[in-house]
Design an enzyme around this catalytic site. Structure first.
Site, PDB file in Angstrom:
ATOM      1  CD  GLU A 137     -66.885 -83.394 -60.173  1.00  0.00           C
ATOM      2  OE1 GLU A 137     -66.590 -82.571 -59.354  1.00  0.00           O
ATOM      3  OE2 GLU A 137     -68.002 -83.704 -60.503  1.00  0.00           O
ATOM      4  CB  CYS A 179     -68.454 -74.278 -60.682  1.00  0.00           C
ATOM      5  SG  CYS A 179     -68.268 -76.031 -61.238  1.00  0.00           S
ATOM      6  CG  ASP A 200     -64.941 -83.884 -56.247  1.00  0.00           C
ATOM      7  OD1 ASP A 200     -64.551 -84.496 -55.186  1.00  0.00           O
ATOM      8  OD2 ASP A 200     -66.177 -83.320 -56.450  1.00  0.00           O
TER       9      ASP A 200
HETATM   10  C1  PEP Z   1     -65.985 -79.457 -57.335  1.00  0.00           C
HETATM   11  O1  PEP Z   1     -65.713 -80.652 -57.163  1.00  0.00           O
HETATM   12  O2  PEP Z   1     -65.146 -78.544 -57.501  1.00  0.00           O
HETATM   13  C2  PEP Z   1     -67.387 -79.053 -57.547  1.00  0.00           C
HETATM   14  C3  PEP Z   1     -67.746 -77.648 -57.642  1.00  0.00           C
HETATM   15  O3  PEP Z   1     -68.422 -79.890 -57.029  1.00  0.00           O
HETATM   16  P1  PEP Z   1     -68.767 -80.364 -55.520  1.00  0.00           P
HETATM   17  O4  PEP Z   1     -67.777 -79.549 -54.756  1.00  0.00           O
HETATM   18  O5  PEP Z   1     -70.213 -80.330 -55.261  1.00  0.00           O
HETATM   19  O6  PEP Z   1     -68.235 -81.733 -55.598  1.00  0.00           O
HETATM   20 MG    MG Z   2     -67.260 -82.206 -57.475  1.00  0.00          MG
END
Ligand code: PEP
Ligand code: MG
Length: 750
Positions: A599, A670, A623
């Site tokens: 990310e 994800c 991210d």
């Molecule tokens: C992302 O950054 O895509 C992620 C799944 O983590 P979060 O949204 O919790 O930072």
């Molecule tokens: Mg993230």
């Protein structure tokens, strides 16, 4: 100059509506620039390209509201069309000059005019006029600076002025936060107590309000007198006198009288008190004497003390409307916990974007959200009827009958879509050319896992462990964590469950572990914190591994990995924990699969090295997009620039897939893109076959997968990669989705 600027901007921000704000500006500018006249033209709301004289000081008042200028027409229209200042010694001689008859302006031939611009849009023009002495460079710079600052205030004042609780539909536009629609009643979030966030409210119970106001005042009076007594031993007499002076101000006089007058006029006590305090503090800030100007803070301090008591008295938020729409300046993930879930129907937040954690949480809960609404008139919305359209990112204040009917129809159609989707619930997610995709859910709420299990998901692709940390007032113990993790591992027995180690920092603060940084997203976040605090990491990993004993479906995911070093250190700690537990239980335990989140751009460029150390990688598109595009995922000012379908993001993901292929490391996604119907099309085209998303997106994603062939999607990705920007890529994919009759996945209505 800075003081004059600040004073005018402050005055405007305090104004109750646009008209009084404009009067204040014209009066102040006439005086500050030694001018004989000052006028403001503003763009007409319903007639693009036309401005109307909205306020004027020094010219014939009869012309106000009666002079219009089109873009390019007259000097005012020319300033607006060119978006550039004009400084003229003899305005009537200019070829664009257009006299306003009977205005008196012929007596003031010297003119300086500047455009008022906000978010690239010309909102209007301010001009000042004089009989003699040209405006110098400093004066021109002053007016230009002021116009730039005022633009935001005018925008805000305009929206304040336009929203009338009794008026018919008023549309507000933000960004799509979480899909879906809701019709309900706004409840303004009142996190903590501060004067600025007290909402306007009317009351029928004037006696009751007066009574609670007087009770709050007398409690504060008592406390102040007690404090003065206590302090006498340790503080000089004059300091103690301050407490007594405060108490004195509460025993009568204008603070009390003005507030009681406000209450008698039908306002509830907190907003009457807020207005009184603001007016009195303002009078002090205007004083030349610095000592006296500082007293404004004392007034505000006193204001806050009484307000706190008043808010304790008011049990205003115990009754939640059945269809509550939570409204606030900056609604956060933890605020959602304050509203019983069965009442929460929608969210509208002035700040934030679709990838703010509150929006992700809303998505997971199936609650539509509109984020990043500039100039949201938060204070005026409490108790007002609202429609939230989480597809288009708009909301309707006081919707009229026709809009209500339209949205009731959309809601019915939405229900029909959901109903149709149930047919494919137990079918595998395969493309028309038999390419199988595994669909998992994102989770992290302590709530019921049943919907995820029933949705036909093949496991949990991302369990955000931070939420149980955020809703407590201390770190959860190993045992508390063990129970939470055991519950989810057991629920999904036989299916993989990916538990992510703590990812706090950024926009996920812990109240009991405050971090203050100028750039939180570039700061102490995710694995950086847990490696600096191995005790937190080790406790968490212990809880995870213990919870996995006898179930064996745990996979551990590490967030915010920027390089090999962090991975290696994490692996050492995880293996140490495993050895400790083996010793405690006296048996061999299998090391769970360990993955890294990709990310951060540095991880993309080291994908081969990272893959050599882990069992799988999971792309965090939320991210990755923010860091690749340099667009803060929470900042509504740049929300339009945030898109995970940006060609750079797509190319980075292709590079990840290619890099991981060399070592046969499985890649899943994800981030929110995995649940976006258009994202699903793009990701499959890259060869990704494992997606993890909010449970509410699962059946729609499956339907998309079942509607295309893998070959087609591979070909479409090549087309997308040749397109110049996120907008055209989105349009291209959206067109294809419409062709398959699935346009209803992207907007309200079928
Ligand atoms: C992302 O950054 O895509 C992620 C799944 O983590 P979060 O949204 O919790 O930072
Ligand atoms: Mg993230």
């Amino acid at each position: 100059m800075i003081h004059r600027l600040q004073r005018i901007v402050q005055e405007v921000n305090r104004a109750r509506d646009i008209d009084s704000a404009l009067v204040l500006i014209t009066e102040s500018l006439t005086q500050d620039l030694n001018a004989q006249a000052c006028s403001i033209f503003l763009a007409k709301e319903n007639e693009p390209g036309v401005m109307i004289l909205q306020a004027s000081n020094g010219l014939n008042p009869a012309i106000i509201g009666n002079v219009e200028r089109k873009l390019g027409q007259g000097l005012i229209g020319t300033i607006a069309a060119r978006a550039e200042a004009m400084n003229l010694i003899d305005a009537p001689k200019h070829k664009k000059f257009l006299l306003v008859p009977d205005s008196g302006e012929v007596d003031f031939p010297i003119m300086l005019g500047v455009p008022i611009i906000a978010h690239r849009e010309v909102l209007g023009v301010i001009s000042v006029q004089r009989a003699k002495n040209a405006f110098n460079e400093d004066e021109e710079a002053f007016l230009t600076t002021l116009a730039a600052q005022l633009a935001t205030s005018i925008e805000r004042a305009e929206s304040k002025g336009r929203v009338s609780i009794e008026a018919s539909t008023h549309t507000i536009k933000g960004v799509a936060g979480a899909p879906g629609m809701a019709i309900g009643v706004a409840m303004v979030l009142n996190r903590g107590v501060n004067l600025e966030s007290v909402p306007d409210k009317k009351t029928d119970d004037i006696d009751g309000e007066l009574k609670s106001f007087r009770a709050a005042v007398s409690k504060v009076c008592e406390e102040l007198t007690e404090q003065a007594e206590k302090m006498r031993a340790s503080l000089p007499e004059e300091e103690c006198a301050l407490f007594l002076a405060y108490a004195q101000m509460l025993t009568g006089g204008s603070l009390i009288d003005d507030t009681e007058k406000g209450i008698s006029n039908g306002n509830w006590a907190p907003s009457s008190w807020r207005d009184t305090i603001e007016q009195h503090a303002y009078v002090f800030t205007q004083m030349e004497d610095r000592y006296l100007a500082e007293r404004a803070n004392d007034i505000r301090d006193l204001g806050l003390r009484v307000l706190r008591k008043l808010m304790l008295e008011q049990s205003i938020y115990l009754d939640f409307p059945e269809q509550t729409i939570l409204v606030g300046d900056d609604v956060t993930a933890t605020d959602l916990a304050d509203v019983p879930l069965d009442c929460l129907s929608g969210i509208v937040s002035a700040h934030g974007s679709s990838s703010s954690h509150v929006a992700i949480l809303a998505h997971a809960l199936g609650i539509p959200a509109v984020m990043g609404v500039p100039n949201l008139p938060v204070k005026q919305l409490d108790g007002v009827n609202l429609i939230v359209d989480g597809y288009s990112g708009s909301a309707f204040i006081n919707p009229d009958k026709s809009i209500l009917a339209e949205y009731n129809q959309y809601l019915k159609e939405e229900e029909a879509i959901e109903q149709d989707l149930l047919v494919i619930k137990n079918q595998p997610a395969v493309t028309t050319d038999q390419h199988k995709v595994s669909l998992m859910v994102n989770s992290g709420l302590m709530s019921d896992h049943t919907p995820s299990l029933r949705s036909g998901a093949e496991g949990v692709g991302l369990y955000r462990t931070e939420i149980p940390f955020q809703i407590r007032d201390r770190f959860p113990s190993e045992e508390e964590q063990y129970l939470i993790y055991r519950n989810v591992l057991e629920t999904f027995k036989g299916m993989p469950v990916v538990l992510r180690t703590l990812d706090v920092g950024g926009d996920k603060p812990l109240s009991y572990f405050p971090i203050s940084e100028a750039n939180p997203f570039l700061g102490w976040r995710g694995v950086r914190i847990t490696l600096d605090h191995p005790e937190i990491f080790v406790t968490q990993v212990r809880a995870m591994i213990r919870a996995n004993v006898g179930i064996n479906n745990l996979e551990i995911l590490l967030p915010m990995i920027t390089g090999k070093g962090e991975l290696e250190e994490s692996l050492v700690l995880i293996k140490r924990v495993l050895a400790e537990i083996e010793e405690e239980v006296g048996e061999k335990i299998t090391l769970p699969k360990i993955g890294a989140m990709i990310e951060v751009p540095s991880a993309v460029y080291q994908i081969e090295d990272i893959c050599a150390l882990v069992d799988f990688v999971s792309i965090g598109t939320n991210d990755l997009t923010q860091y690749l595009l340099a667009v803060d995922r929470n900042n509504e000012n740049v929300a339009e620039l945030y898109s995970s379908l940006h060609p750079a993001v797509l190319k980075a993901m292709c590079q990840i897939v290619e890099g991981a292929e060399a070592s046969d490391t499985p890649v899943s996604v994800c981030g929110e893109l995995a649940g976006d119907p258009l994202g699903v099309m793009a990701l499959l085209g890259m060869g990704i076959d494992s997606l993890s998303m909010s449970v509410g997106s699962l059946l729609r994603a499956k339907k998309v997968i079942m509607s295309f062939s893998h070959a087609e999607l591979t070909e479409l990705l090549q087309q997308a990669l040749a397109l110049p920007d996120a907008f055209t890529i989105r349009e291209m994919y959206a067109g294809k989705l419409e062709e398959r009759g699935l346009g209803g996945f992207l907007r309200a209505g079928k």
